[in-house]
Design a protein around this motif. Structure first.
Motif, PDB file in Angstrom:
ATOM      1  N   ARG A 164       0.835  -1.193   0.000  1.00 22.57           N
ATOM      2  CA  ARG A 164       0.000   0.000   0.000  1.00 22.57           C
ATOM      3  C   ARG A 164       0.878   1.254   0.000  1.00 22.57           C
ATOM      4  N   ILE A 165       0.311   2.362  -0.409  1.00 22.21           N
ATOM      5  CA  ILE A 165       1.031   3.629  -0.453  1.00 22.21           C
ATOM      6  C   ILE A 165       0.633   4.470   0.751  1.00 22.21           C
ATOM      7  N   ALA A 166       1.629   4.958   1.465  1.00 18.42           N
ATOM      8  CA  ALA A 166       1.410   5.842   2.602  1.00 18.42           C
ATOM      9  C   ALA A 166       1.936   7.225   2.242  1.00 18.42           C
ATOM     10  N   ALA A 167       1.219   8.245   2.662  1.00 23.74           N
ATOM     11  CA  ALA A 167       1.637   9.619   2.392  1.00 23.74           C
ATOM     12  C   ALA A 167       1.282  10.492   3.580  1.00 23.74           C
ATOM     13  N   GLU A 168       1.976  11.628   3.653  1.00 26.71           N
ATOM     14  CA  GLU A 168       1.741  12.578   4.739  1.00 26.71           C
ATOM     15  C   GLU A 168       2.019  13.980   4.224  1.00 26.71           C
ATOM     16  N   VAL A 169       1.179  14.925   4.588  1.00 28.39           N
ATOM     17  CA  VAL A 169       1.370  16.329   4.241  1.00 28.39           C
ATOM     18  C   VAL A 169       1.219  17.146   5.508  1.00 28.39           C
ATOM     19  N   ARG A 170       2.108  18.131   5.686  1.00 30.58           N
ATOM     20  CA  ARG A 170       2.008  19.048   6.823  1.00 30.58           C
ATOM     21  C   ARG A 170       1.903  20.472   6.319  1.00 30.58           C
ATOM     22  N   LEU A 171       0.926  21.194   6.847  1.00 33.26           N
ATOM     23  CA  LEU A 171       0.767  22.597   6.531  1.00 33.26           C
ATOM     24  C   LEU A 171       1.323  23.455   7.657  1.00 33.26           C
ATOM     25  N   GLN A 172       1.803  24.630   7.296  1.00 26.08           N
ATOM     26  CA  GLN A 172       2.239  25.638   8.265  1.00 26.08           C
ATOM     27  C   GLN A 172       1.464  26.919   7.981  1.00 26.08           C
ATOM     28  N   GLY A 173       0.979  27.574   9.045  1.00 22.22           N
ATOM     29  CA  GLY A 173       0.324  28.848   8.848  1.00 22.22           C
ATOM     30  C   GLY A 173      -0.981  28.962   9.603  1.00 22.22           C
TER      31      GLY A 173
END
Length: 610
Positions: free
Chosen positions: A232-241
């Motif tokens: 499976r594909i795992a992903a992560e995104v983090r926003l700042q602001g």
């Protein structure tokens, strides 16, 4: 009291890019998609000023020299002088000598060849009004300590010569003319990483590109995607602001798949999806890369990513579930040429990696003894070379000092966050040739634990020393329990009184249940020096050394790869033989200018047989 508080916050912000020892050592800002963001390249001609007595940093107590020696001040000295008056300065970076950035000052002029200390660099540039956006300076590497000032204001500091750091300059940036000054201190000590004792040229300066990057007020600071062992594909995104929470974020993998998630209270969105039908796995034979796009309201970043798995099963290394044998070599970050400046352009990096991939027939490169440039690692993705990456915990550091461990963990985190989207990187190394001791083992164990916390998808290794007992070689190191792949450096037949014809007779006593890599072996040779009498430093001796060592390696049942020392001759001030070395380590199988020695052909023939 107000001045005291202001000084306190300057101190805290200056070290913002060094993560605290917490559950997750994370730099304040990452900008992992920086290469594809809007921005201004600040490479090119800078001016500089040597600071032998460190007056720009040490005259801070209001003493008489303070006002006339601080090179980072936002002042046009020539204009002040033209007006006359009582002002007096002993610096003028506007009219200082010119140096190229990125690059190492050691190659700039003969005067700076062995300069080790503090130099101030200045770059003037124009900037547009931000209009609600944010601005950051991203340095890919400054060796070793950096003190960064924009328009006379300190905006941050960083320690560590081979990892990127990001400083927010939204408040300090001006619409129109700006003056960026960077103090670069190349000195090392017992508490630095590495220390002042190495076997390579440390190269002072702003050695990798610098960019001014603009983003929306809320932006994607980090984006990661990888193929898990379960397929499976795992992903992560983090926003700042200010608008980072409860935001819809999407990921698109080429035209194959799209997924959506919502950020949590920390601005983090996590994805999991089945590997799309038709997804080709990355490998050295077929280094397939996909255009991956991460999107959030008002912002988007892209990357070129390969998908593969790496694991250990028994004494096998498995790439995409199949055994792989690592045919490689070690490499220092130094371009070909008689006067390298550690300016690893795409052309310079490609030339070196081409010799490995197509000259030797390799599938693997050990990037030693520190994180190499992002350019090099991305080229390894493109060209199909597996990568061992390490940080410069090398020979010895101050093992009992918590502050030194904190530096090591910070460098490790900066490297992992930069490169965890790179399919080529399969191994994080936690050290090279460090003598066994309780404090040292605890230090390395903390680093290994840190790797597994930050990136459990890759393997952990370290280049260990070998214990000799007659004709037997063994690994006697408690750190081995923390490693997925064992690796050893051996120079039997070169150092000491070992005879070449005895090398192939050596026997290895190694654990049967784990893979082993010969992370280093090698012998010096001066390109063009020939003598059939098998004298040391001849090409004949080096070639025979390789034949005998490779014959020895064939008898190690758990051997799963090697990275001999080293691809090309490299600068090392400690190597001072007046005939054969003259400041170069001659263990390369290429000369510093790229001439192939006899050993190159020996190793290439061996790899073809594998």
């Amino acid at each position: 009291m107000r001045k005291l508080l202001a000084a306190f916050w300057i101190f805290i912000s200056a070290f913002a890019c060094l993560p605290a020892m917490a559950d997750e050592p994370r730099p304040a800002f990452l900008l992992t998609g920086a290469l594809h963001r809007d921005g201004q390249d600040l490479s090119g001609q800078w001016t500089y000023s040597k600071d032998l007595y460190r007056t720009g940093l040490t005259d801070i107590n209001g003493w008489v020299a303070k006002s006339r020696m601080q090179r980072y001040r936002d002042i046009d000295v020539a204009a002040v002088e033209a007006k006359g008056g009582a002002d007096f300065f002993e610096f003028d970076l506007d009219r200082g000598p010119i140096i190229n950035v990125p690059g190492a000052w050691n190659a700039a002029t003969p005067e700076l060849r062995y300069y080790d200390g503090l130099i101030w660099f200045q770059r003037k540039f124009n900037a547009q009004a931000l209009a609600g956006k944010r601005a950051f300076l991203r340095f890919e590497a400054v060796n070793y300590r950096a003190y960064v000032y924009l328009n006379g204001k300190e905006v941050g500091r960083h320690e560590g010569g081979f990892t990127p750091f990001v400083l927010e300059v939204t408040e300090a940036l001006r619409a129109g003319d700006n003056r960026l000054v960077v103090g670069v201190d190349s000195t090392h000590d017992a508490q630095s990483i590495p220390t002042f004792i190495t076997d390579w040229d440390l190269y002072g300066g702003i050695t990798r590109p610098v960019r001014l990057i603009t983003t929306p007020a809320t932006f994607i600071d980090d984006a990661m995607v990888q193929l898990r062992p379960d397929g499976r594909i795992a992903a992560e995104v983090r926003l700042q602001g200010p608008q980072a929470v409860n935001q819809a974020v999407t990921i698109a993998i080429g035209a194959l798949a799209t997924a959506r998630a919502v950020t949590d209270a920390n601005g983090r969105a996590v994805f999991e999806l089945a590997a799309p039908k038709g997804l080709e796995r990355w490998s050295p034979e077929k280094p397939t890369l996909y255009e991956v796009r991460f999107s959030a309201p008002g912002d988007a970043v892209r990357d070129r990513v390969g998908f593969r798995t790496i694991a250990v099963k028994g004494n096998q290394i498995l790439l995409n579930g199949k055994p792989v044998w690592l045919r490689g070599i070690s490499l220092h970050e130094e371009e070909l040429g008689p006067n390298p400046a550690r300016n690893m352009t795409e052309t310079a990096s490609r030339a070196l990696l081409h010799e490995i991939k197509h000259g030797l027939g390799g599938n693997y490169v050990r990037l030693s003894h520190y994180p190499h440039s992002e350019t090099t690692v991305r080229l390894a993705d493109e060209m199909g070379l597996l990568v061992w990456s390490e940080i410069p915990v090398y020979w010895t550091v101050d093992w009992d000092n918590p502050a030194v461990l904190r530096k090591a963990l910070a460098m490790q985190a900066e490297t992992i966050y930069r490169d965890r989207n790179r399919a080529s990187v399969i191994m994080w190394s936690v050290g090279n040739e460090t003598p066994v001791a309780d404090a040292r083992t605890r230090f390395h164990a903390a680093m290994a634990d840190n790797v597994r916390q930050l990136d459990p998808s890759r393997l952990v290794s370290a280049a260990l020393l070998v214990k000799h007992d007659g004709d037997a070689l063994a690994i006697d190191d408690p750190l081995a329990d923390k490693l997925d792949v064992l690796a050893v450096n051996t120079y039997a037949g070169w150092y000491g009184s070992d005879k070449l014809d005895a090398v192939a007779k050596l026997q290895w006593k190694v654990p049967a249940d784990r893979p082993l890599i010969l992370s280093e072996f090698g012998a010096d040779a001066l390109a063009g020096y020939r003598d059939d009498g098998m004298k040391k430093f001849t090409e004949e001796y080096q070639a025979e050394y390789y034949r005998q060592t490779l014959a020895m390696a064939e008898k190690i049942p758990t051997l799963r790869g090697m990275s001999p020392w080293i691809l090309k001759d490299f600068r090392s001030p400690r190597r001072e033989h007046p005939v054969f070395q003259n400041g170069w380590n001659r263990k390369g199988i290429l000369s510093e200018t790229g001439v192939r020695k006899q050993a190159f052909g020996v190793l290439a023939d061996y790899y073809r047989s594998k």
